[in-house]
Design an enzyme around this catalytic site. Structure first.
Site, PDB file in Angstrom:
ATOM      1  N   GLU A  80      -5.299  -4.715  -9.198  1.00 50.13           N
ATOM      2  CA  GLU A  80      -5.196  -5.008  -7.765  1.00 50.13           C
ATOM      3  C   GLU A  80      -6.584  -5.078  -7.128  1.00 50.13           C
ATOM      4  O   GLU A  80      -6.864  -5.967  -6.315  1.00 50.13           O
ATOM      5  CB  GLU A  80      -4.345  -3.941  -7.076  1.00 50.13           C
ATOM      6  CG  GLU A  80      -2.875  -4.039  -7.454  1.00 50.13           C
ATOM      7  CD  GLU A  80      -2.013  -2.904  -6.929  1.00 50.13           C
ATOM      8  OE1 GLU A  80      -0.794  -3.078  -6.889  1.00 50.13           O
ATOM      9  OE2 GLU A  80      -2.549  -1.846  -6.568  1.00 50.13           O
ATOM     10  N   ALA A 111       0.860  -1.190   0.000  1.00 53.68           N
ATOM     11  CA  ALA A 111       0.000   0.000   0.000  1.00 53.68           C
ATOM     12  C   ALA A 111       0.893   1.235   0.000  1.00 53.68           C
ATOM     13  O   ALA A 111       2.047   1.184   0.445  1.00 53.68           O
ATOM     14  CB  ALA A 111      -0.904   0.010   1.231  1.00 53.68           C
ATOM     15  N   GLY A 118       2.165   2.217  -8.047  1.00 54.29           N
ATOM     16  CA  GLY A 118       2.805   1.448  -9.112  1.00 54.29           C
ATOM     17  C   GLY A 118       1.917   1.272 -10.324  1.00 54.29           C
ATOM     18  O   GLY A 118       2.210   0.464 -11.214  1.00 54.29           O
TER      19      GLY A 118
HETATM   20  C1  5RP Z   1       0.968  -0.579  -6.914  1.00 56.90           C
HETATM   21  C2  5RP Z   1       0.603  -0.421  -5.484  1.00 56.90           C
HETATM   22  C3  5RP Z   1       1.641  -0.761  -4.470  1.00 56.90           C
HETATM   23  O1  5RP Z   1       1.111  -1.694  -3.603  1.00 56.90           O
HETATM   24  C4  5RP Z   1       2.008   0.458  -3.724  1.00 56.90           C
HETATM   25  O2  5RP Z   1       2.407   1.461  -4.660  1.00 56.90           O
HETATM   26  C5  5RP Z   1       3.133   0.209  -2.729  1.00 56.90           C
HETATM   27  O3  5RP Z   1       4.311  -0.046  -3.430  1.00 56.90           O
HETATM   28  P1  5RP Z   1       5.690  -0.296  -2.710  1.00 56.90           P
HETATM   29  O4  5RP Z   1       5.595  -1.631  -2.044  1.00 56.90           O
HETATM   30  O5  5RP Z   1       6.677  -0.284  -3.844  1.00 56.90           O
HETATM   31  O6  5RP Z   1       5.916   0.826  -1.745  1.00 56.90           O
HETATM   32  O7  5RP Z   1      -0.478  -0.043  -5.130  1.00 56.90           O
HETATM   33  O8  5RP Z   1      -0.045  -0.117  -7.753  1.00 56.90           O
END
Ligand code: 5RP
Length: 219
Positions: free
Chosen positions: A103, A83, A97
């Site tokens: 998701e 998250a 991401g």
């Molecule tokens: C991707 C997401 C990821 O879960 C979120 O961005 C967290 O990424 P990270 O583990 O690299 O901090 O929602 O769409």
């Protein structure tokens, strides 16, 4: 411990939620990459995985885990994902991401959402992290105007298209005190594919990486 080590800690801890013989739902991001690395050690016990992105699919296949289409699986026991922010009720902002739509689809298949995150992701109120929203291109200007009317400043994420081929807008300046209400409202706007508020699909538990070890929050 640095942030990378905290992510590895919770990636490893998430293995306890993987049920031998079941298909597991797998999210996207740098924390999930650590989970996938850890999954390699028990790959013989994993029947397969439903993946939320091309990135995670490639990583899963590289360690020899079969990737199953979401369309082939009526239910999943567990979905494991990171998250960008998580609050004390398990409500989250996701989509940093750009994988938020897939998701949410995979999370919707799952009985339990186990969030894995380093401690920097825990917040009192969502909104410090820019809220990602996947939008159909022709609706981008009007979606940006709607956010402006709510006090948010939305900008198209430069050089990024999702795995579904759509742009993302990132919205700064929102203080999200009612995640369920705001998610429902934005979901009604024409052209919005997915808003990165995960309130209806909040976490069931969060494994939070801290220098003292893994702290488990249950919601
Ligand atoms: C991707 C997401 C990821 O879960 C979120 O961005 C967290 O990424 P990270 O583990 O690299 O901090 O929602 O769409």
């Amino acid at each position: 411990m640095n942030q990378d080590e905290l992510k590895a800690l919770v990636g490893q801890a998430a293995l306890q939620y993987v049920v031998p013989g079941e298909v597991v739902g797998v999210g996207t991001g740098s924390t999930v990459d650590k989970f996938i690395d850890a999954l390699a050690s028990i790959r013989d016990r994993v029947t397969g995985a439903v993946s939320s992105s091309v990135r995670s699919t490639q990583r899963l296949q590289a360690i020899g885990i079969r990737v199953v289409e979401a369309t082939e699986v009526p239910r999943l026991g567990v979905y494991i994902d990171g998250a960008d922010e998580i609050d004390h009720q398990g409500f989250m902002i996701k989509g940093g991401g750009a994988a938020l739509t897939r998701e949410k689809i995979v999370a919707d298949l799952a009985d339990r959402f186990i969030c894995i995150a380093d401690q920097s992701k825990l917040v009192d109120t969502l909104g410090q992290f820019p809220l990602p929203v996947e939008v159909i291109p022709m609706a981008v200007p009007q979606v940006i105007r709607r956010f402006a009317s709510l006090g948010g400043e939305a900008q198209v994420r430069a050089g990024v298209l999702t795995d579904n081929g759509h742009p993302i807008v990132d919205v700064r300046g929102l203080r999200i005190t009612d995640p369920l209400g705001l998610e429902s409202e934005i979901n009604q706007w024409p052209g919005v594919v997915t808003v990165g508020i995960f309130a209806r699909h909040r976490a069931s538990a969060c494994l939070l990486g801290t220098p003292q070890g893994v702290r488990t929050l249950r919601f």
